[in-house]
Write a protein that holds these residues in place. Sequence first.
Motif, PDB file in Angstrom:
ATOM      1  N   ALA A  23       0.919  -1.206   0.077  1.00 29.06           N
ATOM      2  CA  ALA A  23       0.037  -0.142  -0.018  1.00 29.06           C
ATOM      3  C   ALA A  23       0.833   1.341  -0.004  1.00 29.06           C
ATOM      4  O   ALA A  23       1.593   1.371   0.918  1.00 29.06           O
ATOM      5  CB  ALA A  23      -0.974   0.063   1.104  1.00 29.06           C
ATOM      6  N   ASP A  24       0.772   1.983  -0.954  1.00 24.70           N
ATOM      7  CA  ASP A  24       1.584   3.314  -1.045  1.00 24.70           C
ATOM      8  C   ASP A  24       3.069   2.690  -0.966  1.00 24.70           C
ATOM      9  O   ASP A  24       4.136   3.507  -0.499  1.00 24.70           O
ATOM     10  CB  ASP A  24       1.280   4.264  -0.164  1.00 24.70           C
ATOM     11  N   GLY A  25       3.463   1.696  -1.811  1.00 27.84           N
ATOM     12  CA  GLY A  25       4.855   1.118  -1.741  1.00 27.84           C
ATOM     13  C   GLY A  25       5.220   0.384  -0.491  1.00 27.84           C
ATOM     14  O   GLY A  25       6.423  -0.028  -0.589  1.00 27.84           O
TER      15      GLY A  25
ATOM     16  N   ARG B 120      -0.588   1.673   6.932  1.00 28.15           N
ATOM     17  CA  ARG B 120      -1.845   2.056   7.448  1.00 28.15           C
ATOM     18  C   ARG B 120      -2.132   3.764   7.581  1.00 28.15           C
ATOM     19  O   ARG B 120      -3.138   4.165   7.405  1.00 28.15           O
ATOM     20  CB  ARG B 120      -1.986   1.456   8.779  1.00 28.15           C
ATOM     21  N   SER B 121      -1.042   4.411   7.549  1.00 26.24           N
ATOM     22  CA  SER B 121      -1.165   5.933   7.655  1.00 26.24           C
ATOM     23  C   SER B 121      -1.366   6.499   6.477  1.00 26.24           C
ATOM     24  O   SER B 121      -2.043   7.520   6.251  1.00 26.24           O
ATOM     25  CB  SER B 121       0.249   6.487   8.141  1.00 26.24           C
ATOM     26  N   ALA B 122      -1.170   5.708   5.107  1.00 27.49           N
ATOM     27  CA  ALA B 122      -1.385   6.111   4.081  1.00 27.49           C
ATOM     28  C   ALA B 122      -3.239   5.713   3.691  1.00 27.49           C
ATOM     29  O   ALA B 122      -3.595   6.229   2.608  1.00 27.49           O
ATOM     30  CB  ALA B 122      -0.717   5.263   2.621  1.00 27.49           C
TER      31      ALA B 122
ATOM     32  N   HIS C  81      -6.822  11.944   8.755  1.00 27.42           N
ATOM     33  CA  HIS C  81      -5.258  12.195   8.673  1.00 27.42           C
ATOM     34  C   HIS C  81      -4.807  12.343   7.390  1.00 27.42           C
ATOM     35  O   HIS C  81      -3.647  11.965   6.975  1.00 27.42           O
ATOM     36  CB  HIS C  81      -4.968  10.840   9.339  1.00 27.42           C
ATOM     37  N   GLU C  82      -5.620  12.740   6.488  1.00 28.38           N
ATOM     38  CA  GLU C  82      -5.412  13.124   5.000  1.00 28.38           C
ATOM     39  C   GLU C  82      -4.620  11.861   4.421  1.00 28.38           C
ATOM     40  O   GLU C  82      -3.584  11.989   3.704  1.00 28.38           O
ATOM     41  CB  GLU C  82      -4.213  14.181   5.020  1.00 28.38           C
ATOM     42  N   PRO C  83      -5.343  10.932   4.204  1.00 25.14           N
ATOM     43  CA  PRO C  83      -4.626   9.729   3.546  1.00 25.14           C
ATOM     44  C   PRO C  83      -4.685   9.776   1.968  1.00 25.14           C
ATOM     45  O   PRO C  83      -5.507  10.383   1.559  1.00 25.14           O
ATOM     46  CB  PRO C  83      -5.795   8.709   3.754  1.00 25.14           C
TER      47      PRO C  83
ATOM     48  N   GLY D  13      -5.826  13.974  -5.925  1.00 26.75           N
ATOM     49  CA  GLY D  13      -4.847  12.898  -6.006  1.00 26.75           C
ATOM     50  C   GLY D  13      -5.215  11.548  -5.270  1.00 26.75           C
ATOM     51  O   GLY D  13      -4.387  10.605  -5.108  1.00 26.75           O
ATOM     52  N   VAL D  14      -6.234  11.492  -4.648  1.00 28.42           N
ATOM     53  CA  VAL D  14      -6.662  10.444  -3.541  1.00 28.42           C
ATOM     54  C   VAL D  14      -7.124   9.337  -4.372  1.00 28.42           C
ATOM     55  O   VAL D  14      -7.920   9.493  -5.353  1.00 28.42           O
ATOM     56  CB  VAL D  14      -7.703  11.002  -2.489  1.00 28.42           C
ATOM     57  N   THR D  15      -6.678   8.249  -4.067  1.00 35.09           N
ATOM     58  CA  THR D  15      -7.146   7.020  -5.003  1.00 35.09           C
ATOM     59  C   THR D  15      -8.308   6.466  -4.102  1.00 35.09           C
ATOM     60  O   THR D  15      -8.318   6.250  -2.910  1.00 35.09           O
ATOM     61  CB  THR D  15      -5.936   5.854  -5.015  1.00 35.09           C
ATOM     62  N   ILE D  16      -9.593   6.285  -4.934  1.00 31.22           N
ATOM     63  CA  ILE D  16     -10.678   5.741  -4.186  1.00 31.22           C
ATOM     64  C   ILE D  16     -11.050   4.482  -4.361  1.00 31.22           C
ATOM     65  O   ILE D  16     -10.846   3.975  -5.610  1.00 31.22           O
ATOM     66  CB  ILE D  16     -11.976   6.680  -4.584  1.00 31.22           C
ATOM     67  N   ILE D  17     -11.131   3.469  -3.481  1.00 28.28           N
ATOM     68  CA  ILE D  17     -11.633   2.246  -3.868  1.00 28.28           C
ATOM     69  C   ILE D  17     -13.103   1.909  -3.194  1.00 28.28           C
ATOM     70  O   ILE D  17     -13.178   2.177  -1.937  1.00 28.28           O
ATOM     71  CB  ILE D  17     -10.578   1.170  -3.192  1.00 28.28           C
TER      72      ILE D  17
END
Length: 316
Positions: free
Chosen positions: A64-66, A77-79, A151-153, A184-188
């Motif tokens: 997740a985010d690398g 998890r912070s991402a 937390h601005e994920p 720029g947020v990825t939404i699932i």
Amino acid sequence: MTAVISVNDLNKIYDSGFQALKGVNLDIQAGEIFALLGPNGAGKTTLISIICGIVNPSSGTVLADGHDIIKEFRAARSAIGLVPQELSTDAFETVWGTVSFSRGLFGKPRNDAHIEKVLRDLSLWDKKDSKIMMLSGGMKRRVMIAKALSHEPKILFLDEPTAGVDVELRREMWEMVRELREQGVTIILTTHYIEEAEEMADRVGIINRGEIILVDEKKRLMEKLGRKQLTVQLAEPLQALPGSLNYEALELVADGWSLIYTYDANQESTGIAELLRKLSEEGIDFKDLHSSQSSLEDIFVDLVKNGERARAGEAS
């Protein structure tokens, strides 16, 4: 495009022996809205829970985010922000307090301006001092979204986010989702309202019985698998189709007043022209034409049903 989430050969077998996920491979690109669809019990929530660090995988890897979700769980998890299906928050806490606390849980410094923006975007600002227990179900759903965004994920999971909410909130929510993607947020997204996925998603993944059975761009999926139909309203009813018109793609409706021609996009220019030519040759007059195209829901249902038939055939 860069994959912000990369799932490789992911399996989950519970202690009961039930295998919820079977060799799942999936890449989700940065900045896209990805809709994950599947029937109840297909494995959607299990997959999301593993990516978010709530459930441990039996085998396989997830980045997740690398960041590896097991080896680098804090960074991963912070991402991620998660809006779960179930409403769960402190009933005696205020809206402002619970959203601010969620931000602090991720080690983020205090940012009242960001919390205010999130609450205003979700029409919660006038409720900021209200206790959660005093809110309606729709308002509580908004609070869950605010907590996930506190937390601005970079990645936001929406697991059935509009379940039980009113139409107004649903519209506001999707407007906010579009704005987040622009940032720029990825939404699932997982949803039972497939029309939402049809309207919002860039790509669609379909999962059934713990396996990803299809991933494709929504537009290309609908072009490739979506059926089109031409309904021909006849001037006079037919008792039966003439021999030259008796082919599989053409159906005479029971009352004899309509013909339904089913085709795909590649056949459109030639198939319809050929049909109209044959009608003319047979001396069959018509008074109206109407075309329609299958929806994403139709495609989803067909794919799941075909998968079930294939499994039944293998079992027999």
